[in-house]
Design an enzyme around this catalytic site. Structure first.
Site, PDB file in Angstrom:
ATOM      1  N   ARG A  44      47.823  16.612  26.820  1.00  0.00           N
ATOM      2  CA  ARG A  44      48.884  17.489  26.334  1.00  0.00           C
ATOM      3  C   ARG A  44      48.662  18.953  26.683  1.00  0.00           C
ATOM      4  O   ARG A  44      49.629  19.715  26.784  1.00  0.00           O
ATOM      5  CB  ARG A  44      49.037  17.320  24.828  1.00  0.00           C
ATOM      6  CG  ARG A  44      49.582  15.942  24.436  1.00  0.00           C
ATOM      7  CD  ARG A  44      50.031  15.879  22.996  1.00  0.00           C
ATOM      8  NE  ARG A  44      50.633  14.596  22.676  1.00  0.00           N
ATOM      9  CZ  ARG A  44      51.223  14.326  21.518  1.00  0.00           C
ATOM     10  NH1 ARG A  44      51.281  15.248  20.568  1.00  0.00           N
ATOM     11  NH2 ARG A  44      51.747  13.141  21.298  1.00  0.00           N
ATOM     12  N   ASP A 146      59.283  21.087   9.807  1.00  0.00           N
ATOM     13  CA  ASP A 146      58.202  20.650  10.681  1.00  0.00           C
ATOM     14  C   ASP A 146      57.367  21.869  11.042  1.00  0.00           C
ATOM     15  O   ASP A 146      57.837  23.013  10.932  1.00  0.00           O
ATOM     16  CB  ASP A 146      58.748  19.981  11.946  1.00  0.00           C
ATOM     17  CG  ASP A 146      57.732  19.067  12.603  1.00  0.00           C
ATOM     18  OD1 ASP A 146      57.735  17.854  12.305  1.00  0.00           O
ATOM     19  OD2 ASP A 146      56.910  19.567  13.401  1.00  0.00           O
TER      20      ASP A 146
END
Length: 275
Positions: A44, A146
């Site tokens: 990532r 979030d």
């Protein structure tokens, strides 16, 4: 002449570098990364190393802590904390919302629901589709939060690939979703009567919460699996302070509250009541 490509990574992420990122992520987001996550971290973050022309993960870690690269920290957090989700994931929870929560709700005050780890929006929009079909114009609202600003921005668009439409019950899809045309062909959108009732807000569950008010229902699903025991307890204490007495907490079916102090009463798999 075209620009030269960035240099390739000199090596895979080292043990010391992985521990540094793991410690940083735990401090910032409360997420614990086991050794099996080394490949995930490297995969990532590799694009950010290439973006900055770096060859080693240690160099990127140093860059993250440079004051002039402060915005990069949010990018790294977004990359390391984004999780897969889907519409109507664990569908029995949405049956419970429709069959138990909505009928028990007294009129007058809005029915308030919090999707506390909403990712790219599929969960809060699933909630909104159910409430739109059962409560209609009566007062209700969904807070979707979030840690990742990137997924929140995507979620606010309320637009998804048509392939995901099959996850939505047919009646709700036809009643409260719109098929994309023109430049949006191959996509569908959640209709305004449902999407407008969802409010997105960036919230870090690993720190003091902003003033959010009280909720009849809180979904804290498929996020605690990333926390160690002490972080789970701290997050639960904060979240449950926002759940009104008589309200319900939903967690993921793969998660457990065993060993945690909650004061909750289990009523169904992964469904708890606050007395």
């Amino acid at each position: 002449m075209s620009p030269a490509p960035p240099p390739p990574l000199a090596q895979a992420i080292g043990e010391q570098e992985f521990r540094a990122f793991s410690t940083w992520l735990h401090r910032e987001a409360g997420i614990h990364l086991g050794e099996q996550k080394k490949a995930l971290v490297a995969g990532r973050l590799a694009s950010r190393l290439r973006h900055h022309g770096l060859q080693r993960f240690g160099e990127y870690y140093e860059l993250l802590h440079s004051p002039r690269h402060a915005p990069e920290r949010q990018i790294a957090l977004d990359l390391l904390t984004t999780n897969e989700t889907s519409f109507f994931r664990e569908p029995r929870h949405f049956d419970f919302l429709r069959e138990r929560i909505v009928p028990a709700h007294a009129g007058g005050k809005p029915l308030r629901v919090w999707s506390a780890a909403c990712s790219s929006g599929e969960e809060p929009y699933s909630i909104a589709l159910v409430l739109c079909s059962t409560l209609g114009d009566r007062p209700w609202e969904v807070l979707a939060s979030d840690l990742s600003s990137r997924v929140l921005e995507r979620a606010r668009q309320a637009r998804y690939p048509m392939a995901r439409a099959g996850q939505i019950p047919t009646a709700l899809l036809h009643a409260h979703c719109l098929k994309g045309t023109g430049r949006h062909e191959g996509q569908f959108a959640v209709a305004p009567e449902a999407a407008s009732r969802v409010r997105f807000q960036q919230v870090n569950l690993n720190g003091p919460l902003p003033a959010l008010g009280e909720f009849e229902l809180i979904l804290l699903r498929n996020v605690m699996i990333y926390f160690d025991a002490s972080t789970k307890q701290a997050v639960l204490d904060r979240v449950l302070a926002c759940l009104r007495p008589g309200g319900h907490l939903l967690i993921g079916h793969s998660e457990s509250l065993a060993g945690l102090r909650t004061g909750l009463r289990p009523v169904a798999p992964a469904i708890y009541l606050k007395p």
